[in-house]
Design an enzyme around this catalytic site. Structure first.
Site, short mmCIF file in Angstrom:
data_model
loop_
_atom_site.label_atom_id
_atom_site.label_comp_id
_atom_site.label_asym_id
_atom_site.label_seq_id
_atom_site.Cartn_x
_atom_site.Cartn_y
_atom_site.Cartn_z
N LYS A 72 -55.39 5.34 -11.15
CA LYS A 72 -54.26 5.37 -12.09
C LYS A 72 -54.30 4.14 -12.99
CE LYS A 72 -53.26 9.13 -9.85
NZ LYS A 72 -52.42 9.23 -8.69
N ASP B 278 -47.63 2.51 -0.47
CA ASP B 278 -48.33 3.02 -1.64
C ASP B 278 -47.69 2.34 -2.86
OD1 ASP B 278 -49.24 4.48 -3.85
OD2 ASP B 278 -49.58 6.26 -2.63
N ARG C 111 -73.43 -0.89 1.87
CA ARG C 111 -72.20 -0.16 2.19
C ARG C 111 -71.03 -1.10 2.44
NH1 ARG C 111 -73.69 3.14 6.62
NH2 ARG C 111 -72.64 1.72 8.02
N TYR D 56 -46.22 10.85 -1.34
CA TYR D 56 -47.24 11.58 -2.11
C TYR D 56 -47.69 12.82 -1.31
CZ TYR D 56 -51.81 12.16 -4.48
OH TYR D 56 -52.90 12.63 -5.15
#
Ligand SMILES: *Cc1c(COP(=O)(O)O)cnc(C)c1O
Length: 407
Positions: free
Chosen positions: A209, A184, A58, A111
């Protein structure tokens, strides 16, 4: 200062540790949870917090680590960690920095899902004071800062509305009160905006993206400087955040071609934006690389390029006309996300600022210019605009007359 050309070359060479890949050019996809230690001494070393050889799947593995190191290097960060989506990277970076009673500033152009998270989770359930600010504020942000302001969030250009922010000015003010600047940076990618050179403390990539670039994976990366890294890493570990190795591999593969893809997205989008700017039915094109854009000077000062996503405001049209426009499009798909090879278009609800429609009575659209031949994309938009705004044919008019007579 890393220029774009240098980064284009680094894209081909970073993350190639042949001791990890047994000589292969690409790192393998490491699947797994358990990592065996040879003895207790080695086991103890593995549990050290900054040990690159994790004690458990993890925390990291060679595939994941190759990607986080590559993105950290490109962004100019100290270290980076992975999240299963871009939104998870945004929300966990915020959770890592904030506690009850803190004040958070977010741009009005943020966003949408981050806005919803801030309002519904941070403000309503966690007692954090959430305030939205006008994205063009710059150093005017100083008047909104409070002794308890812990995070100033920036996104440039803004989602859907494409305002460019004066990030160095905002960062200077934020740092003066000890706040962290979270950005961002998905639109520009580290190739076209170097966040840490401009005062950012944590930079987020929706790797879904451009980094992955093929619309075949969801992934987020948050990169931090040395000051913010302990808080970011803590949040990722405390909330059990990680990402799948297959998706990390796809992002690594996408990175190899990021430079050439962005060059094409940039050139095609600019060509189409210029065409649209001259179109009689287009009231405004929201593309920072156009001189008409209010944020153009700031964009030119701070960014090294522009990408394939921009907005436009169409002259007022009916729902029926808008539907005809989208039905007529042949190459642009109707769909969420962006940054892949394919062109997309979407109508966007007109945002309100201080009770006023931001772009008047026009229709806001978001366009992602993909890797198709730009001339074909331009023709597609041109013919769809013709269909949307054309007068009904004489045949249709006589039909309408008939309907009117009967009514
Ligand atoms: C898409 C997007 C995100 C979220 O990324 P997901 O991987 O879809 O969760 C975050 N920020 C911006 C600017 C985006 O466009």
């Amino acid at each position: 200062m890393q220029d774009c050309d240098y980064q284009n070359t680094r894209l081909t060479h970073l993350g190639r540790d042949t001791s990890v890949s047994a000589g292969f050019v690409n790192v393998p996809i490491c699947r797994g949870s358990t990592i065996l230690a040879d003895n207790l001494e080695q086991w103890a070393q593995r549990k050290e917090p900054d040990n690159p050889y994790a004690s458990y799947g993890r925390f990291t593995n060679p595939t994941l680590q190759t990607l986080t190191q590559a993105v950290a290097e490109l962004e100019g960060a100290y270290q980076a960690c992975l999240f299963p989506s871009g939104l998870a990277a945004c929300t966990h970076a915020l959770l890592g920095m904030l506690k009850v009673g803190d004040h958070l500033l977010l741009p009005d152009s943020v966003y949408g899902p981050v806005r919803a998270f801030a309002q519904q989770v941070l403000a309503c359930r966690m007692g954090i004071q959430v305030q939205f600010y006008e994205p063009s504020l710059g150093e005017g942000i100083a008047s909104l800062l409070q002794p308890n302001t812990k995070v100033v969030y920036v996104e440039s250009p803004g989602s859907a509305t494409f305002e460019v922010q004066d990030i160095p000015a905002i960062a200077r003010c934020a740092h003066a009160v000890g706040a962290y600047v979270l950005m961002d940076n998905t639109w520009a990618t580290p190739l076209f905006f170097q966040p840490f050179e401009h005062g950012v403390d944590v930079s987020i990539q929706a790797a879904t993206k451009y980094l992955t670039g093929h619309s075949d994976a969801l992934l987020g990366v948050a990169s931090a400087n040395e000051r913010a890294w302990p808080l970011l890493r803590r949040a990722a570990h405390d909330f059990g955040q990680t990402a799948g190795p297959d998706d990390a591999f796809l992002a690594l593969r996408g990175l190899r071609t990021l430079g050439v893809r962005l060059r094409q997205h940039q050139a095609s989008a600019l060509q189409i934006a210029q065409f649209l700017e001259g179109h009689p039915q287009v009231k405004q094109v929201l593309h920072p690389a156009l001189e008409s854009h209010p944020g153009h000077a700031l964009w030119k000062r701070d960014f090294k390029g522009s990408t394939g996503l921009f907005g436009m405001v169409l002259a007022p049209l009916s729902e029926e006309q808008l539907s005809r426009f989208f039905k007529a499009l042949r190459l642009f798909g109707i769909g969420l996300s962006w940054g892949g090879f394919e062109s997309l278009a979407l109508p966007i609800d007109m945002p309100n600022r201080n009770g006023q429609a931001l772009f008047g009575d026009g229709q806001l659209l978001r366009v992602h210019v993909g890797l198709e031949e730009p001339q074909h994309l331009q023709q597609d938009l041109a013919q769809a605009l013709d269909v949307a705004y054309s007068q009904p044919t004489s045949c249709e008019i006589s039909e309408l007359r008939l309907v009117a007579q009967q009514a």
